[in-house]
Write a protein that holds these residues in place. Structure first.
Motif, PDB file in Angstrom:
ATOM      1  N   ASP A 368       0.833  -1.100   0.072  1.00 31.91           N
ATOM      2  CA  ASP A 368      -0.071   0.002   0.121  1.00 31.91           C
ATOM      3  C   ASP A 368       0.734   1.172   0.061  1.00 31.91           C
ATOM      4  O   ASP A 368       0.576   2.354  -0.709  1.00 31.91           O
ATOM      5  N   ARG A 371       2.272   1.753  -3.659  1.00 35.28           N
ATOM      6  CA  ARG A 371       1.055   2.213  -4.473  1.00 35.28           C
ATOM      7  C   ARG A 371       0.076   3.252  -4.102  1.00 35.28           C
ATOM      8  O   ARG A 371      -0.953   3.565  -5.067  1.00 35.28           O
ATOM      9  N   GLU A 374      -1.010   6.033  -6.674  1.00 31.38           N
ATOM     10  CA  GLU A 374      -1.370   5.540  -7.915  1.00 31.38           C
ATOM     11  C   GLU A 374      -2.783   5.798  -8.256  1.00 31.38           C
ATOM     12  O   GLU A 374      -3.569   5.954  -7.177  1.00 31.38           O
ATOM     13  N   TYR A 377      -5.985   3.751  -6.808  1.00 31.55           N
ATOM     14  CA  TYR A 377      -5.662   2.538  -6.148  1.00 31.55           C
ATOM     15  C   TYR A 377      -6.047   3.194  -4.403  1.00 31.55           C
ATOM     16  O   TYR A 377      -5.869   4.338  -4.131  1.00 31.55           O
ATOM     17  N   ARG A 378      -6.813   2.323  -3.473  1.00 31.09           N
ATOM     18  CA  ARG A 378      -7.354   2.642  -2.631  1.00 31.09           C
ATOM     19  C   ARG A 378      -6.896   1.838  -1.464  1.00 31.09           C
ATOM     20  O   ARG A 378      -7.381   2.098  -0.296  1.00 31.09           O
ATOM     21  N   SER A 380      -5.476  -1.476   0.562  1.00 31.07           N
ATOM     22  CA  SER A 380      -6.183  -2.838   1.335  1.00 31.07           C
ATOM     23  C   SER A 380      -6.943  -2.479   2.661  1.00 31.07           C
ATOM     24  O   SER A 380      -7.747  -3.605   2.997  1.00 31.07           O
ATOM     25  N   GLY A 389     -10.133   7.117  -4.955  1.00 25.65           N
ATOM     26  CA  GLY A 389      -8.865   6.708  -5.035  1.00 25.65           C
ATOM     27  C   GLY A 389      -8.060   7.770  -5.789  1.00 25.65           C
ATOM     28  O   GLY A 389      -6.982   7.355  -6.308  1.00 25.65           O
ATOM     29  N   SER A 393      -3.488  10.740  -5.905  1.00 26.14           N
ATOM     30  CA  SER A 393      -2.875  11.058  -7.119  1.00 26.14           C
ATOM     31  C   SER A 393      -2.871  12.383  -7.532  1.00 26.14           C
ATOM     32  O   SER A 393      -1.775  12.908  -8.203  1.00 26.14           O
TER      33      SER A 393
END
Length: 423
Positions: A368, A371, A374, A377-378, A380, A389, A393
């Motif tokens: 996490d 990433r 990105e 991407y939220r 885990s 998400g 970014s």
């Protein structure tokens, strides 16, 4: 990987390898055939001469044997010890032997030896001149390889310049088009061959890119006008309503929330416009004051969660950047920490060149942390929280635009720490 070299270099190298390979193959086959044929010829000649020599002795023991270009001797088995020492232990067959004559010159001979029950004989053939001619042939072949390889290399240079010239011209015209609004078509300037097809494809691509850029500029202009105007109206109306002393506290809190949301939309619009234009805005911002304002705005969203927000660190820290950009960057990091912290605290610390935001939330994994910035991407551990998400970014893109660094890492005590590092 196979297209790393320049096209001209590949053409020259291909011609060189072609010339070298063909010449080397021709030279190797010539040497092999010459050696094969010459060996067969000499061996058959020697064998014929030795057979002829023995037959002459048998037919006329008192006569003198004659040879065309060979020398020979024959002994009976009783006198075979008179043979040269180098030949006494050789059996019937053909041998290559080197000898030095009385003048000290090295000669190369082929000996054909025959051993019968009553006679021992040999025929000697001088192949010195043939060896010298073979050496001269090798030198000539090596010279031919060098000459043909050089010729292939020169032809490769000449042909590559002819082949590459349209491509170089196309590249030159493309460089001239950089930064220009109106550009001429490239396809009419080239013949209808591979380069012409490439030019036509580039024209089509340039036309589509021009349309995209035009639509993007029109969209930016529309956003700048059509969004900021109603947001300004909303904030103005909210201020007028807040000035009314007769409104209830509950209504006042709702109006303040509307005002904060309108301000956040205005800042986000400004930041997104800067990202779309890839240009930095001018201005300066008191980072300590901004962090306190953002902390106060987030406290209103944490009324139903046992989470406290603390602001500590230095006062009067000024960053050379628009307040809207810093509000979006720090606001996303602070909002992200408040969103995922179920209970505990969120601490914001202002230092001379950075802002640290620590929380006691569920933390994050190594994947996490790598990433999290990105787009889409939220993580885990998002649970039931909502969002697309894209907030982090946007923060990363703003940092790239202004040359800042941003990171989020797990804390040893649990939770996570976000660091926004300025110049």
């Amino acid at each position: 990987m196979q297209y790393r070299r320049r096209l001209r270099t590949r053409i020259i190298f291909s011609f060189f390898l072609l010339g070298f390979g063909l010449t080397a193959l021709f030279a190797a086959s010539s040497i092999y055939l010459r050696s094969k044929l010459e060996g067969q010829l000499i061996e058959s000649t020697l064998q014929r001469e030795v057979d002829n020599f023995v037959q002459q002795v048998r037919d006329n023991p008192q006569g003198t044997a004659t040879f065309s270009m060979l020398s020979a001797k024959i002994w009976s088995t009783r006198n075979a010890y008179k043979m040269p020492l180098a030949l006494q232990n050789l059996k019937t067959g053909v041998y290559d032997i080197e000898e030095v004559d009385s003048n000290g010159r090295l000669h190369r001979y082929k000996y054909a030896i025959r051993r019968d029950a009553d006679l021992v004989s040999y025929v000697r053939y001088d192949v010195t001149s043939a060896s010298l001619s073979e050496q001269r042939m090798l030198l000539l072949v090596a010279g031919a390889i060098a000459v043909f390889s050089l010729l292939a290399w020169l032809i490769g240079i000449w042909s590559s310049s002819r082949v590459i010239s349209p491509v170089l011209e196309l590249a030159r015209r493309l460089r001239q088009m950089v930064g220009k609004e109106n550009t001429q078509q490239l396809a009419p300037l080239f013949p209808n061959d591979e380069v012409g097809q490439l030019a036509a494809a580039l024209d089509d691509y340039a036309a589509r890119m021009t349309q995209i850029v035009r639509r993007d500029r029109e969209f930016n202009a529309d956003v700048s006008h059509e969004l900021r105007t109603p947001l300004a109206v909303i904030r103005g109306a909210t201020e007028l309503l807040l000035a009314n002393p007769d409104i209830t506290d509950k209504m006042r809190q709702r109006l303040l929330r509307i005002d904060r949301a309108a301000l956040q939309c205005t800042d986000l619009t400004t930041a997104l416009l800067m990202l779309s234009r890839n240009e930095r805005g001018m201005g300066s911002c008191d980072i300590s004051r901004l962090v306190r304002q953002l902390a106060e705005a987030n406290r209103a969203h944490l009324a139903r969660k046992p989470v406290e927000i603390f602001v500590e660190g230095l006062d009067g820290v000024v960053i050379e950047a628009p307040e809207a950009v810093l509000s979006v960057a720090i606001g996303n990091l602070l909002g992200n920490a408040c969103k995922y912290t179920v209970e505990g605290e969120v601490r914001c610390r202002v230092e001379t060149d950075r802002v640290l935001i620590e929380d006691t939330g569920p933390g994050l994994s190594t994947e996490d942390a790598e990433r999290l910035f990105e787009r889409g991407y939220r993580g885990s551990s998002v649970g039931n929280t909502t969002g697309g998400g894209i907030g982090l970014s946007i923060v990363r893109r703003l940092c790239e635009l202004y040359g800042w660094n941003v990171s989020i890492a797990p804390r040893e005590q649990g939770g996570a720490v976000a660091v926004l590092q300025f110049h």
